[in-house]
Design a protein around this motif. Structure first.
Motif, PDB file in Angstrom:
ATOM      1  N   PHE A 167       0.811  -1.221   0.000  1.00  0.00           N
ATOM      2  CA  PHE A 167       0.000   0.000   0.000  1.00  0.00           C
ATOM      3  C   PHE A 167       0.844   1.270   0.000  1.00  0.00           C
ATOM      4  CE2 PHE A 167      -2.868  -3.179   1.655  1.00  0.00           C
ATOM      5  CZ  PHE A 167      -3.963  -2.953   0.855  1.00  0.00           C
ATOM      6  N   SER A 168       2.135   1.153   0.292  1.00  0.00           N
ATOM      7  CA  SER A 168       2.979   2.340   0.234  1.00  0.00           C
ATOM      8  C   SER A 168       3.907   2.245  -0.971  1.00  0.00           C
ATOM      9  CB  SER A 168       3.772   2.487   1.525  1.00  0.00           C
ATOM     10  OG  SER A 168       4.504   1.326   1.790  1.00  0.00           O
ATOM     11  N   LEU A 190      -2.313   4.708   6.377  1.00  0.00           N
ATOM     12  CA  LEU A 190      -2.262   4.435   4.929  1.00  0.00           C
ATOM     13  C   LEU A 190      -3.555   4.833   4.216  1.00  0.00           C
ATOM     14  CD1 LEU A 190      -0.701   0.856   5.009  1.00  0.00           C
ATOM     15  CD2 LEU A 190       0.413   2.937   4.195  1.00  0.00           C
ATOM     16  N   GLU A 209      -7.511  12.567   6.609  1.00  0.00           N
ATOM     17  CA  GLU A 209      -6.708  13.767   6.863  1.00  0.00           C
ATOM     18  C   GLU A 209      -7.594  14.925   7.306  1.00  0.00           C
ATOM     19  OE1 GLU A 209      -3.645  12.766   7.172  1.00  0.00           O
ATOM     20  OE2 GLU A 209      -2.543  13.477   5.413  1.00  0.00           O
ATOM     21  N   ARG A 212      -8.441  14.548  10.974  1.00  0.00           N
ATOM     22  CA  ARG A 212      -7.273  14.825  11.828  1.00  0.00           C
ATOM     23  C   ARG A 212      -7.049  16.330  11.896  1.00  0.00           C
ATOM     24  NH1 ARG A 212      -4.536  10.633   8.470  1.00  0.00           N
ATOM     25  NH2 ARG A 212      -4.957   8.651   9.512  1.00  0.00           N
ATOM     26  N   LYS A 217      -8.537  14.081  15.647  1.00  0.00           N
ATOM     27  CA  LYS A 217      -8.875  12.722  16.072  1.00  0.00           C
ATOM     28  C   LYS A 217      -8.265  11.702  15.124  1.00  0.00           C
ATOM     29  CE  LYS A 217     -13.350  13.908  18.007  1.00  0.00           C
ATOM     30  NZ  LYS A 217     -14.707  14.181  17.555  1.00  0.00           N
ATOM     31  N   SER A 218      -7.922  10.560  15.676  1.00  0.00           N
ATOM     32  CA  SER A 218      -7.462   9.478  14.813  1.00  0.00           C
ATOM     33  C   SER A 218      -8.685   8.690  14.349  1.00  0.00           C
ATOM     34  CB  SER A 218      -6.511   8.563  15.576  1.00  0.00           C
ATOM     35  OG  SER A 218      -7.236   7.812  16.516  1.00  0.00           O
TER      36      SER A 218
ATOM     37  N   ASN C   7      -1.320   9.467  14.982  1.00  0.00           N
ATOM     38  CA  ASN C   7      -2.541   9.290  14.184  1.00  0.00           C
ATOM     39  C   ASN C   7      -3.550  10.424  14.336  1.00  0.00           C
ATOM     40  OD1 ASN C   7      -2.010   6.933  12.783  1.00  0.00           O
ATOM     41  ND2 ASN C   7      -2.393   5.693  14.607  1.00  0.00           N
ATOM     42  N   ARG C   8      -3.235  11.398  15.178  1.00  0.00           N
ATOM     43  CA  ARG C   8      -4.211  12.467  15.398  1.00  0.00           C
ATOM     44  C   ARG C   8      -3.884  13.738  14.629  1.00  0.00           C
ATOM     45  NH1 ARG C   8      -4.216   9.796  20.521  1.00  0.00           N
ATOM     46  NH2 ARG C   8      -6.245   8.805  20.771  1.00  0.00           N
ATOM     47  N   ASP C   9      -2.737  13.769  13.938  1.00  0.00           N
ATOM     48  CA  ASP C   9      -2.425  14.912  13.080  1.00  0.00           C
ATOM     49  C   ASP C   9      -2.370  14.414  11.647  1.00  0.00           C
ATOM     50  OD1 ASP C   9      -2.110  16.950  15.041  1.00  0.00           O
ATOM     51  OD2 ASP C   9      -0.211  16.010  15.633  1.00  0.00           O
ATOM     52  N   PRO C  10      -2.744  15.276  10.704  1.00  0.00           N
ATOM     53  CA  PRO C  10      -2.701  14.842   9.304  1.00  0.00           C
ATOM     54  C   PRO C  10      -1.314  14.329   8.943  1.00  0.00           C
ATOM     55  CG  PRO C  10      -3.841  16.922   9.480  1.00  0.00           C
ATOM     56  CD  PRO C  10      -3.296  16.621  10.837  1.00  0.00           C
ATOM     57  N   VAL C  11      -1.289  13.180   8.268  1.00  0.00           N
ATOM     58  CA  VAL C  11      -0.015  12.553   7.944  1.00  0.00           C
ATOM     59  C   VAL C  11       0.811  13.440   7.024  1.00  0.00           C
ATOM     60  CG1 VAL C  11       1.041  10.536   6.872  1.00  0.00           C
ATOM     61  CG2 VAL C  11      -0.997  10.256   8.283  1.00  0.00           C
ATOM     62  N   TYR C  12       0.153  14.084   6.048  1.00  0.00           N
ATOM     63  CA  TYR C  12       0.952  14.874   5.103  1.00  0.00           C
ATOM     64  C   TYR C  12       1.596  16.064   5.799  1.00  0.00           C
ATOM     65  CZ  TYR C  12      -2.517  18.664   4.465  1.00  0.00           C
ATOM     66  OH  TYR C  12      -3.350  19.733   4.641  1.00  0.00           O
ATOM     67  N   LEU C  13       0.933  16.638   6.815  1.00  0.00           N
ATOM     68  CA  LEU C  13       1.531  17.758   7.549  1.00  0.00           C
ATOM     69  C   LEU C  13       2.690  17.283   8.423  1.00  0.00           C
ATOM     70  CD1 LEU C  13      -1.537  19.962   8.550  1.00  0.00           C
ATOM     71  CD2 LEU C  13       0.128  20.288   6.706  1.00  0.00           C
ATOM     72  N   ALA C  41       7.259   7.481  -0.220  1.00  0.00           N
ATOM     73  CA  ALA C  41       6.126   6.693   0.272  1.00  0.00           C
ATOM     74  C   ALA C  41       6.606   5.370   0.842  1.00  0.00           C
ATOM     75  CB  ALA C  41       5.115   6.460  -0.842  1.00  0.00           C
ATOM     76  N   ASN C  45       6.637   4.446   4.612  1.00  0.00           N
ATOM     77  CA  ASN C  45       5.515   3.527   4.733  1.00  0.00           C
ATOM     78  C   ASN C  45       4.172   4.257   4.769  1.00  0.00           C
ATOM     79  OD1 ASN C  45       4.417   1.033   4.820  1.00  0.00           O
ATOM     80  ND2 ASN C  45       4.753   0.703   7.009  1.00  0.00           N
ATOM     81  N   ILE C  46       4.039   5.204   3.849  1.00  0.00           N
ATOM     82  CA  ILE C  46       2.762   5.906   3.726  1.00  0.00           C
ATOM     83  C   ILE C  46       2.227   5.690   2.323  1.00  0.00           C
ATOM     84  CG2 ILE C  46       3.210   7.693   5.435  1.00  0.00           C
ATOM     85  CD1 ILE C  46       4.075   9.521   3.145  1.00  0.00           C
ATOM     86  N   ASN C  47       0.977   6.050   2.111  1.00  0.00           N
ATOM     87  CA  ASN C  47       0.410   5.805   0.793  1.00  0.00           C
ATOM     88  C   ASN C  47       0.878   6.872  -0.194  1.00  0.00           C
ATOM     89  OD1 ASN C  47      -1.780   7.153  -0.634  1.00  0.00           O
ATOM     90  ND2 ASN C  47      -3.261   6.462   0.887  1.00  0.00           N
ATOM     91  N   PRO C  48       1.149   6.499  -1.443  1.00  0.00           N
ATOM     92  CA  PRO C  48       1.750   7.430  -2.395  1.00  0.00           C
ATOM     93  C   PRO C  48       0.942   8.719  -2.568  1.00  0.00           C
ATOM     94  CG  PRO C  48       1.704   5.224  -3.309  1.00  0.00           C
ATOM     95  CD  PRO C  48       0.934   5.175  -2.036  1.00  0.00           C
ATOM     96  N   ASN C  49      -0.367   8.629  -2.364  1.00  0.00           N
ATOM     97  CA  ASN C  49      -1.182   9.843  -2.482  1.00  0.00           C
ATOM     98  C   ASN C  49      -0.848  10.837  -1.381  1.00  0.00           C
ATOM     99  OD1 ASN C  49      -2.614   8.574  -4.564  1.00  0.00           O
ATOM    100  ND2 ASN C  49      -3.881   7.523  -3.046  1.00  0.00           N
ATOM    101  N   THR C  50      -0.549  10.320  -0.203  1.00  0.00           N
ATOM    102  CA  THR C  50      -0.189  11.192   0.916  1.00  0.00           C
ATOM    103  C   THR C  50       1.154  11.856   0.645  1.00  0.00           C
ATOM    104  OG1 THR C  50      -1.349   9.653   2.361  1.00  0.00           O
ATOM    105  CG2 THR C  50       0.052  11.276   3.415  1.00  0.00           C
TER     106      THR C  50
END
Lengths: 229, 276, 133
Positions: A167-168, A190, A209, A212, A217-218, C7-13, C41, C45-50
């Motif tokens: 997935f990555s 992911l 996103e 978040r 929140k997760s 997991n509580r903040d946007p991954v891309y940020l 990515a 280990n994140i998704n390519p879109n992120t």
């Protein structure tokens, strides 16, 4: 974009989907989640035309499923759907025989990466190996959408990591993925979109996103809130 | 069209081993039967000649006639011939269900993969229809090849002067069961196998009804099959003011209609209603 | 590159912040090429879109530049780079101030407390920290 609009479905007299609507864009990973028996698998099968629906519409890029769609949208069931006596080679042959969008180079690459023996028979494989072959048969197709039913259930940790790494990777790049799982925790970073189901109904759907950013929140936080009320 | 040939090839491959086993069984059992029959004939001849104090086989022939292979299998209704064929029929009947259920049931249900082949689902149906038919006709061919060989083997075991040659059609006619399986007129052959194919199509419709609607479908399938058989047998109950050929034509007509209707229903179920 | 996500903040940020920290500490320098989206990515280990979204955000903020088909680079604009350090510090100080606000400590006392703390930190783990800068 895969679009479900007010999809209804019964098994006999039991209602399994009561008006499900959501959209899964291309270029995004959408996760259907919920407790077991809430209709996640049924949704995937309905999209793939593997079971009839009794109301509503399902479209893929604006048109209903047609047998030619099977080259644009692939389904990975929770069990490898190949006869027990077939070898890995036989499976690859079956796919390349029937699908024009089959990518033999990528199949060979993945066979090596997953360490599959070409003469191994489906019936005598470990669960982890069967899960990898199952995934391979979909990844080696140049399809726009990939639907995966519980890709992480019932396999060992090492196979799980290998599958999560997909997935990555570029293997999902530019594709729309819909996956079902009842265990979001390990993979939540992911995901792009989450659709939460309960008893054949959508209880909440959101972009990960966004939630978040807006609420701090997760995904697991949100799930806990929804299922505890 | 390529899809059909590939699927047919796959289905036939899955039947190769059962076919080889059946063919060998038929040949082996029937050859053993020919051997047993020859011993029996020889012993009987000796017994009669001893009892009636006959000096030569020629005298035996003049008084009693000689027992050809066709004669002995007719008189005994040779179980060596009928039993292996019966076993093949039983297996093939079972296989007509198994050809579908093997792909639905079990850990790795292949049917979902088949249904997602990017071509019309008709091909799946016809592959599953033609594969067993091919095996049936191949077994008939085996039987037609083995019969004369049995005949020759039987004769070879007897003294020269006791040998009698009969053509193949005498051998087939000797056993009514065999005559039904291998009708000697083209018309009768077409009728028998047409009826057989129609029966298979009705049976497949029943299987697909059950696979589409499960328990409810099973009831539907039973009602459907009973109704089909009932309607098909109507001409047989017609009175004497109908000529035989009129009844036969009516029967053929009804069976064609039932077959066509069942075929249409099966393809519709496979396309729209099937659940894996 | 290892990054543990919250997991509580946007991954891309979080990815953007990760880059900013590496720029501020000099691990990434002006004009240096950075991994492709794909590489990033699979490394994180994140998704390519992120990864794509993070790069887009960094482009908008002027942190990285992409010309045609060549790989993305850290910007050569020193004004932007020096601003990153200030921005990260300001952000951290704001968070700190927000958490001490309820204690209502006078500014002079706070400053001296911070100073004393910094000194004691510097003397103790100095043996480990020696080579980093």
């Amino acid at each position: 974009m895969i679009e479900l609009n007010n999809v209804k479905k019964r098994f006999g007299f039991r209602t399994v989907l009561s008006g499900v609507s959501f959209q899964a864009p291309k270029d995004a990973i959408t996760c259907l989640t919920g407790l077991n028996g809430t209709g996640k698998t049924t949704i995937l099968k309905s999209i793939m035309g593997l079971t009839p629906i009794h109301g509503g519409t399902i479209t893929i890029d604006g048109s209903p499923l047609h047998h030619t769609s099977y080259e644009r949208i692939v389904f990975v069931p929770d069990q490898l759907p190949m006869p027990g006596r077939m070898t890995v080679e036989g499976c690859l042959e079956f796919m390349s025989d029937h699908y024009r969008n089959w990518n033999p180079e990528r199949a060979a690459e993945l066979t090596q990466m997953f360490k599959l023996g070409l003469q191994d028979r489906v019936g005598s494989m470990s669960k982890g190996t069967a899960a990898k072959l199952n995934l391979l048969l979909a990844l080696a197709m140049n399809a726009d959408y990939m639907l995966m039913d519980e890709p992480f259930s019932g396999i060992d940790m090492f196979s799980r990591e290998q599958i999560a790494s997909v997935f990555s990777s570029e293997l999902v790049e530019g594709r729309g993925v819909i996956l079902t799982t009842h265990e979001v925790k390990e993979i939540e970073h992911l995901l792009d979109y989450v659709v939460m189901l309960d008893n054949g109904r959508i209880t909440k759907q959101f972009a990960c996103e966004d939630i978040r950013l807006a609420e701090g929140k997760s995904v697991v936080d949100v799930m806990r809130e929804v299922y505890e009320t | 069209m390529m899809t059909f040939w590939k699927l047919l090839n796959l289905e036939v491959k899955r039947l190769v081993i059962p076919f080889v086993i059946m063919a060998i069984m038929v040949a082996a059992v029937q050859m053993y039967g020919a051997h047993a029959m020859a011993r029996h004939t020889e012993n009987e001849a000796k017994e009669i000649m001893a009892r009636e104090k006959l000096a030569t086989v020629q005298q035996l022939e003049e008084l009693h006639g000689l027992a050809s292979y066709a004669d002995v299998i007719r008189i005994n209704q040779s179980p060596w011939i009928i039993l292996p064929i019966g076993l093949c029929i039983a297996f093939l009947l079972f296989y007509l269900f198994f050809v579908w259920y093997r792909d639905f049931i079990g850990k790795h249900s292949f049917m979902s993969r088949l249904l997602m082949v990017p071509a019309s689902r008709h091909h799946i149906y016809f592959a599953k229809l033609f594969a067993p038919l091919l095996v049936i006709f191949a077994l008939l061919a085996v039987q037609l090849l083995v019969l004369p060989v049995e005949n020759r083997y039987y004769n070879s075991l007897l003294p020269d002067e006791m040998r009698v040659e009969y053509p193949l059609n005498y051998l087939i006619s000797a056993i009514p069961f065999l005559r039904k399986l291998i009708p000697l007129s083209a018309e009768q052959f077409a009728f028998n196998y047409g009826m057989g194919i129609a029966a298979v199509i009705v049976l497949y419709t029943g299987v697909l009804l059950e696979r589409s609607f499960r328990l409810l479908g099973l009831f539907g399938a039973i009602v459907y099959a009973v109704a089909a058989v009932y309607i098909a047998t109507i001409p047989l109950g017609l009175g004497d003011h109908w000529f035989f050929y009129e009844k036969a034509r009516l029967l053929a007509g009804i069976i064609s209609v039932i077959g066509a209707l069942s075929l249409w229903l099966s393809l519709y179920l496979l396309k729209r209603k099937i659940t894996v | 590159m290892e990054l543990l996500f919250n997991n509580r903040d946007p991954v891309y940020l979080q990815v953007v912040k990760h880059f900013k920290e590496r720029i501020a500490t000099g691990k990434l320098t002006a004009g240096q090429t950075i991994p492709s989206r794909r590489e990033l990515a699979s490394q994180l280990n994140i998704n390519p879109n992120t990864a794509q979204k993070a790069y887009k955000e960094m482009e908008e903020q002027g942190l990285i530049v992409t010309e045609g088909n060549s790989p993305s680079r850290i910007t050569g604009d020193t004004a932007i780079l020096s601003r990153i350090r200030d921005e990260l510090l300001t952000e951290a100080i704001d968070m700190f101030l927000a958490s001490v606000r309820n204690i209502e400590v006078p500014p002079e006392q706070l400053l001296s407390l911070v100073q004393r703390r910094l000194e004691s930190n510097r003397s103790e783990p100095s043996s480990e920290r020696g080579g980093t800068e």
